[in-house]
Design a protein around this motif. Structure first.
Motif, PDB file in Angstrom:
ATOM      1  N   ALA A   1      29.727  -1.784 -24.594  1.00  0.00           N
ATOM      2  CA  ALA A   1      30.973  -2.396 -25.060  1.00  0.00           C
ATOM      3  C   ALA A   1      32.121  -1.884 -24.199  1.00  0.00           C
ATOM      4  O   ALA A   1      32.147  -0.718 -23.807  1.00  0.00           O
ATOM      5  N   GLY A   2      33.067  -2.758 -23.865  1.00  0.00           N
ATOM      6  CA  GLY A   2      34.201  -2.377 -23.027  1.00  0.00           C
ATOM      7  C   GLY A   2      34.803  -3.590 -22.357  1.00  0.00           C
ATOM      8  O   GLY A   2      34.391  -4.727 -22.602  1.00  0.00           O
ATOM      9  N   THR A   3      35.784  -3.347 -21.500  1.00  0.00           N
ATOM     10  CA  THR A   3      36.473  -4.414 -20.780  1.00  0.00           C
ATOM     11  C   THR A   3      36.125  -4.330 -19.298  1.00  0.00           C
ATOM     12  O   THR A   3      36.173  -3.244 -18.716  1.00  0.00           O
ATOM     13  N   TYR A   4      35.819  -5.478 -18.710  1.00  0.00           N
ATOM     14  CA  TYR A   4      35.381  -5.553 -17.323  1.00  0.00           C
ATOM     15  C   TYR A   4      36.053  -6.726 -16.615  1.00  0.00           C
ATOM     16  O   TYR A   4      36.421  -7.708 -17.251  1.00  0.00           O
ATOM     17  N   SER A   5      36.169  -6.631 -15.305  1.00  0.00           N
ATOM     18  CA  SER A   5      36.589  -7.777 -14.503  1.00  0.00           C
ATOM     19  C   SER A   5      35.346  -8.594 -14.185  1.00  0.00           C
ATOM     20  O   SER A   5      34.264  -8.044 -13.978  1.00  0.00           O
ATOM     21  N   LEU A   6      35.512  -9.912 -14.162  1.00  0.00           N
ATOM     22  CA  LEU A   6      34.405 -10.820 -13.863  1.00  0.00           C
ATOM     23  C   LEU A   6      34.657 -11.442 -12.497  1.00  0.00           C
ATOM     24  O   LEU A   6      35.641 -12.149 -12.309  1.00  0.00           O
ATOM     25  N   TYR A   7      33.781 -11.141 -11.548  1.00  0.00           N
ATOM     26  CA  TYR A   7      33.850 -11.734 -10.213  1.00  0.00           C
ATOM     27  C   TYR A   7      32.609 -12.573 -10.001  1.00  0.00           C
ATOM     28  O   TYR A   7      31.572 -12.341 -10.617  1.00  0.00           O
ATOM     29  N   THR A   8      32.720 -13.538  -9.120  1.00  0.00           N
ATOM     30  CA  THR A   8      31.570 -14.360  -8.775  1.00  0.00           C
ATOM     31  C   THR A   8      31.539 -14.591  -7.272  1.00  0.00           C
ATOM     32  O   THR A   8      32.570 -14.504  -6.602  1.00  0.00           O
ATOM     33  N   ILE A   9      30.348 -14.876  -6.775  1.00  0.00           N
ATOM     34  CA  ILE A   9      30.171 -15.320  -5.393  1.00  0.00           C
ATOM     35  C   ILE A   9      29.472 -16.671  -5.489  1.00  0.00           C
ATOM     36  O   ILE A   9      28.254 -16.744  -5.681  1.00  0.00           O
ATOM     37  N   PRO A  10      30.253 -17.767  -5.426  1.00  0.00           N
ATOM     38  CA  PRO A  10      29.658 -19.100  -5.537  1.00  0.00           C
ATOM     39  C   PRO A  10      28.849 -19.464  -4.293  1.00  0.00           C
ATOM     40  O   PRO A  10      29.235 -19.135  -3.171  1.00  0.00           O
ATOM     41  N   ASN A  11      27.746 -20.107  -4.500  1.00  0.00           N
ATOM     42  CA  ASN A  11      26.940 -20.720  -3.451  1.00  0.00           C
ATOM     43  C   ASN A  11      26.574 -22.114  -3.948  1.00  0.00           C
ATOM     44  O   ASN A  11      26.780 -22.428  -5.123  1.00  0.00           O
ATOM     45  N   LYS A  12      26.058 -22.930  -3.095  1.00  0.00           N
ATOM     46  CA  LYS A  12      25.796 -24.324  -3.469  1.00  0.00           C
ATOM     47  C   LYS A  12      24.842 -24.443  -4.655  1.00  0.00           C
ATOM     48  O   LYS A  12      25.096 -25.184  -5.595  1.00  0.00           O
ATOM     49  N   ASN A  13      23.740 -23.714  -4.643  1.00  0.00           N
ATOM     50  CA  ASN A  13      22.716 -23.862  -5.680  1.00  0.00           C
ATOM     51  C   ASN A  13      22.641 -22.712  -6.675  1.00  0.00           C
ATOM     52  O   ASN A  13      21.939 -22.803  -7.670  1.00  0.00           O
ATOM     53  N   TYR A  14      23.314 -21.610  -6.387  1.00  0.00           N
ATOM     54  CA  TYR A  14      23.288 -20.458  -7.284  1.00  0.00           C
ATOM     55  C   TYR A  14      24.578 -19.651  -7.100  1.00  0.00           C
ATOM     56  O   TYR A  14      25.260 -19.775  -6.080  1.00  0.00           O
ATOM     57  N   TRP A  15      24.906 -18.862  -8.099  1.00  0.00           N
ATOM     58  CA  TRP A  15      26.054 -17.955  -8.033  1.00  0.00           C
ATOM     59  C   TRP A  15      25.591 -16.540  -8.328  1.00  0.00           C
ATOM     60  O   TRP A  15      24.663 -16.325  -9.114  1.00  0.00           O
ATOM     61  N   ILE A  16      26.264 -15.588  -7.740  1.00  0.00           N
ATOM     62  CA  ILE A  16      26.101 -14.191  -8.116  1.00  0.00           C
ATOM     63  C   ILE A  16      27.283 -13.869  -9.032  1.00  0.00           C
ATOM     64  O   ILE A  16      28.437 -14.102  -8.676  1.00  0.00           O
ATOM     65  N   VAL A  17      26.978 -13.375 -10.224  1.00  0.00           N
ATOM     66  CA  VAL A  17      28.001 -13.060 -11.228  1.00  0.00           C
ATOM     67  C   VAL A  17      28.048 -11.547 -11.384  1.00  0.00           C
ATOM     68  O   VAL A  17      27.018 -10.907 -11.589  1.00  0.00           O
ATOM     69  N   ILE A  18      29.246 -10.990 -11.274  1.00  0.00           N
ATOM     70  CA  ILE A  18      29.426  -9.541 -11.216  1.00  0.00           C
ATOM     71  C   ILE A  18      30.375  -9.062 -12.305  1.00  0.00           C
ATOM     72  O   ILE A  18      31.468  -9.609 -12.470  1.00  0.00           O
ATOM     73  N   LEU A  19      29.967  -8.029 -13.033  1.00  0.00           N
ATOM     74  CA  LEU A  19      30.877  -7.311 -13.931  1.00  0.00           C
ATOM     75  C   LEU A  19      31.315  -6.053 -13.203  1.00  0.00           C
ATOM     76  O   LEU A  19      30.484  -5.307 -12.686  1.00  0.00           O
ATOM     77  N   ASN A  20      32.612  -5.825 -13.167  1.00  0.00           N
ATOM     78  CA  ASN A  20      33.185  -4.716 -12.412  1.00  0.00           C
ATOM     79  C   ASN A  20      34.064  -3.894 -13.357  1.00  0.00           C
ATOM     80  O   ASN A  20      34.823  -4.463 -14.150  1.00  0.00           O
ATOM     81  N   GLY A  21      33.977  -2.580 -13.257  1.00  0.00           N
ATOM     82  CA  GLY A  21      34.709  -1.689 -14.156  1.00  0.00           C
ATOM     83  C   GLY A  21      36.178  -1.517 -13.840  1.00  0.00           C
ATOM     84  O   GLY A  21      36.929  -0.949 -14.635  1.00  0.00           O
ATOM     85  N   LYS A  22      36.634  -2.000 -12.695  1.00  0.00           N
ATOM     86  CA  LYS A  22      38.050  -1.860 -12.334  1.00  0.00           C
ATOM     87  C   LYS A  22      38.799  -3.086 -12.869  1.00  0.00           C
ATOM     88  O   LYS A  22      38.576  -4.205 -12.412  1.00  0.00           O
ATOM     89  N   THR A  23      39.687  -2.864 -13.831  1.00  0.00           N
ATOM     90  CA  THR A  23      40.401  -3.971 -14.471  1.00  0.00           C
ATOM     91  C   THR A  23      41.865  -3.983 -14.037  1.00  0.00           C
ATOM     92  O   THR A  23      42.314  -3.096 -13.315  1.00  0.00           O
ATOM     93  N   ASP A  24      42.592  -4.984 -14.514  1.00  0.00           N
ATOM     94  CA  ASP A  24      44.016  -5.162 -14.197  1.00  0.00           C
ATOM     95  C   ASP A  24      44.243  -5.251 -12.694  1.00  0.00           C
ATOM     96  O   ASP A  24      45.121  -4.599 -12.139  1.00  0.00           O
ATOM     97  N   THR A  25      43.438  -6.067 -12.036  1.00  0.00           N
ATOM     98  CA  THR A  25      43.580  -6.262 -10.601  1.00  0.00           C
ATOM     99  C   THR A  25      44.026  -7.691 -10.326  1.00  0.00           C
ATOM    100  O   THR A  25      43.695  -8.604 -11.074  1.00  0.00           O
ATOM    101  N   TYR A  26      44.778  -7.861  -9.268  1.00  0.00           N
ATOM    102  CA  TYR A  26      45.248  -9.191  -8.909  1.00  0.00           C
ATOM    103  C   TYR A  26      44.263  -9.823  -7.937  1.00  0.00           C
ATOM    104  O   TYR A  26      44.166  -9.421  -6.783  1.00  0.00           O
ATOM    105  N   GLY A  27      43.534 -10.778  -8.430  1.00  0.00           N
ATOM    106  CA  GLY A  27      42.624 -11.527  -7.584  1.00  0.00           C
ATOM    107  C   GLY A  27      41.492 -10.701  -7.031  1.00  0.00           C
ATOM    108  O   GLY A  27      41.195  -9.604  -7.482  1.00  0.00           O
ATOM    109  N   ALA A  28      40.850 -11.229  -6.019  1.00  0.00           N
ATOM    110  CA  ALA A  28      39.713 -10.552  -5.390  1.00  0.00           C
ATOM    111  C   ALA A  28      40.161  -9.609  -4.284  1.00  0.00           C
ATOM    112  O   ALA A  28      39.343  -8.922  -3.684  1.00  0.00           O
ATOM    113  N   HIS A  29      41.469  -9.549  -4.029  1.00  0.00           N
ATOM    114  CA  HIS A  29      41.988  -8.685  -2.969  1.00  0.00           C
ATOM    115  C   HIS A  29      41.659  -7.211  -3.207  1.00  0.00           C
ATOM    116  O   HIS A  29      41.521  -6.443  -2.273  1.00  0.00           O
TER     117      HIS A  29
END
Length: 188
Positions: free
Chosen positions: A100-128
């Motif tokens: 249980a907790g709060t996470y940032s959700l990032y993804t790496i889209p590809n044509k037929n599949y995506w990689i979905v990532i939970l990241n512990g660093k929150t309150d970030t602006y974009g993927a930068h």
């Protein structure tokens, strides 16, 4: 008479300062990519188990992924600040146990599949500011076609075997399998 003119000038200046301050309190234009919040509750009378806060960009064309959002690159999964997911209970994120907790959700889209990532660093602006050293879990899920949707949206659907967080934009749908404690316990 002289006193009247001085008093008039002072009042006029005071009124001018007041009007100037009132004008300075105007609000900026509204964000072109508004934010939304979506909850997952196992039933309407239950407390939420998952909350997602995300930006809802608008599609510039009928094909978003591969153009507006490049394939093979980390994406903040929405607009503006990175999407945040709060799990109120421990969950299985695909086949990965996540506390249980709060996470940032990032993804790496590809044509037929995506990689979905939970990241512990929150309150970030974009993927930068994405930093893979804070990754908690990542899974690979298929990307399928769906009905066209103009604004990026996140929702939930419940299946017999668990819950799916659905990412939807343009004609792309990605379903992320989630299993909350309650759903797992009910299957035992």
């Amino acid at each position: 008479m002289k006193r009247f003119n001085s008093l008039t000038v002072i009042m006029a200046l005071s009124l001018g300062l007041f009007i100037n301050k009132a004008v300075a309190q105007q609000f900026n234009d509204l964000d072109k990519n508004p934010h939304d919040i979506v909850y997952y509750k196992p039933a309407s009378n239950k407390t939420p188990q998952i909350k997602v806060i995300y930006g809802r960009p608008k599609a510039k064309d009928t094909e978003v992924f591969g153009t507006q959002v490049p394939y093979g690159q980390i994406w903040k999964t929405g607009s503006n600040e990175s999407t945040e997911v709060k799990f109120y209970c421990d969950v299985m994120f695909g086949n990965k146990f996540v506390k249980a907790g709060t996470y940032s959700l990032y993804t790496i889209p590809n044509k037929n599949y995506w990689i979905v990532i939970l990241n512990g660093k929150t309150d970030t602006y974009g993927a930068h500011f994405y930093d893979p050293k804070f990754n908690i879990a990542s899974i690979e899920v298929p990307a399928v076609k769906g009905q066209s949707l103009e604004n990026f949206s996140i929702g939930f659907t419940t299946k017999d075997y668990g819950t799916q967080m659905i990412l939807a934009w343009a004609e792309t749908r990605v379903k992320i399998p989630l299993y909350t404690e309650e759903r797992l316990i009910s299957k035992i």
